[in-house]
Design an enzyme around this catalytic site. Structure first.
Site, PDB file in Angstrom:
ATOM      1  CG  ASP A 100      35.710  53.919 -79.554  1.00  0.00           C
ATOM      2  OD1 ASP A 100      36.045  54.830 -78.773  1.00  0.00           O
ATOM      3  OD2 ASP A 100      35.777  52.711 -79.232  1.00  0.00           O
ATOM      4  CB  SER A 101      40.198  54.913 -79.214  1.00  0.00           C
ATOM      5  OG  SER A 101      39.533  54.053 -78.313  1.00  0.00           O
ATOM      6  CB  CYS A 107      35.512  57.791 -78.171  1.00  0.00           C
ATOM      7  SG  CYS A 107      37.029  57.692 -77.205  1.00  0.00           S
ATOM      8  CD  GLU A 112      40.094  48.032 -79.152  1.00  0.00           C
ATOM      9  OE1 GLU A 112      40.579  47.660 -80.230  1.00  0.00           O
ATOM     10  OE2 GLU A 112      38.986  48.601 -79.051  1.00  0.00           O
ATOM     11  CB  CYS A 145      34.576  53.560 -71.192  1.00  0.00           C
ATOM     12  SG  CYS A 145      35.615  52.816 -72.473  1.00  0.00           S
ATOM     13  CG  HIS A 177      36.172  49.743 -75.368  1.00  0.00           C
ATOM     14  ND1 HIS A 177      36.354  50.996 -75.901  1.00  0.00           N
ATOM     15  CD2 HIS A 177      36.935  48.900 -76.121  1.00  0.00           C
ATOM     16  CE1 HIS A 177      37.211  50.922 -76.921  1.00  0.00           C
ATOM     17  NE2 HIS A 177      37.572  49.667 -77.073  1.00  0.00           N
TER      18      HIS A 177
HETATM   19  N1  DGL Z   1      35.646  53.655 -75.975  1.00  0.00           N
HETATM   20  C1  DGL Z   1      36.530  54.692 -75.503  1.00  0.00           C
HETATM   21  C2  DGL Z   1      35.767  55.536 -74.473  1.00  0.00           C
HETATM   22  O1  DGL Z   1      34.533  55.575 -74.536  1.00  0.00           O
HETATM   23  C3  DGL Z   1      37.789  54.033 -75.070  1.00  0.00           C
HETATM   24  C4  DGL Z   1      38.902  54.940 -74.808  1.00  0.00           C
HETATM   25  C5  DGL Z   1      40.275  54.347 -74.917  1.00  0.00           C
HETATM   26  O2  DGL Z   1      40.707  54.113 -76.044  1.00  0.00           O
HETATM   27  O3  DGL Z   1      40.917  54.206 -73.871  1.00  0.00           O
HETATM   28  O4  DGL Z   1      36.325  56.188 -73.633  1.00  0.00           O
END
Ligand code: DGL
Length: 269
Positions: free
Chosen positions: A7-8, A70, A162, A194, A196
């Site tokens: 993931d990011s 992600c 974050e 997402c 998150h």
């Molecule tokens: N968890 C990522 C997703 O599912 C986050 C993306 C981001 O870094 O903006 O899209």
């Protein structure tokens, strides 16, 4: 025996928790590209380059299979990666399809023509890049007819999570749900598109109301990965389990510990 989870940032830990619980004998290497989060405000080319670089790190650590936990990477980069970048002996999977199969009441691999399903008005909450890719609507159109999707780009939520600023994240979620409801007053279902957002699931549910069925991905992805590994056992590669970050390991470990309410220790990628 490690499968890569990417993931990011920290959102993919919601998927990691579910797959670890579902597949306790499989080791996972988690990679957070914390130095470049958020991805959701980047261009598709940028997301593609960053996702390939991160996935390569997981291949280099011994993973044969990488799950893009992600949605932004799955929406903006996965297809291009699969078509032109992934080596023949490796695999990369995304998180969209299991969710859409659940929503459209399909079993894995059911490629029958699109048909009517139980929900007609669906709210999609995702990052700006995921919303503008229209990947969710495209995958849905392969499987269902007559579903009206209203997408809400939830700017700022990933950054706030974050940063550990949950008060800001909560305020932003409430305002994004209000904005969605102005466009679609009575959604039957909502997709947390997402990884998150499950960290804010209670807030989404409270703002949407108890009648709205909220779909989040973690358990669906875990089920689908278990099924995939049963069919492709060779994809469980070699490599030690662990947590890697391109950011500051101490900072990322402390945020991850806060979110998962258990001691988490990240190393430099
Ligand atoms: N968890 C990522 C997703 O599912 C986050 C993306 C981001 O870094 O903006 O899209």
């Amino acid at each position: 025996m490690a499968v890569g989870i990417f993931d990011s940032g920290l959102g993919g830990l919601t998927v990691w928790s579910a797959v670890q619980a579902r597949l306790p004998d499989v080791d996972f290497v988690y990679l957070a590209d914390s130095a470049h989060t958020p991805y959701g405000v980047r261009t598709p080319d940028d997301i593609y380059e960053l996702t390939c670089a991160a996935t390569q790190k997981l291949f280099d650590s011994g993973c044969n299979l990488v799950v893009l936990a992600c949605n932004t990477a799955s929406a903006a980069a996965l297809r291009r990666m699969q078509e032109s970048w992934v080596p023949k002996d490796k695999r990369v999977l995304g998180v969209f399809v299991p969710l859409i199969e659940a929503m459209t009441e399909r079993q894995w691999g059911d490629n029958s023509p699109p048909r009517e399903v139980g929900v007609n008005h669906v709210a999609l909450f995702a990052t700006p890049a995921t919303v503008s890719s229209r990947a969710f609507q495209r995958e849905l159109a392969f499987r269902a007819i007559g579903v009206d999707v209203e997408a809400q780009a939830c700017g700022g939520v990933v950054d706030a999570i974050e940063e550990g600023d949950m008060i800001l994240a909560e305020a932003l979620v409430r305002s994004h749900v209000d904005a969605l409801k102005r466009k679609m007053p009575d959604p039957q279902a909502a997709i947390l598109g997402c990884t998150h957002y499950p960290l804010m699931q209670d807030i989404f549910q409270a703002a949407l109301g108890a009648d709205v069925q909220v779909f989040s991905q973690a358990n669906l992805v875990a089920e689908s990965l278990a099924d995939y590994l049963e069919r492709h056992p060779a994809m469980i590669g070699e490599g030690a389990p662990g947590f890697l970050t391109t950011g500051d390991p101490q900072r990322v470990s402390s945020r991850a510990t806060q979110f998962l309410r258990r001691e988490m220790s990240f190393q430099a990628a």
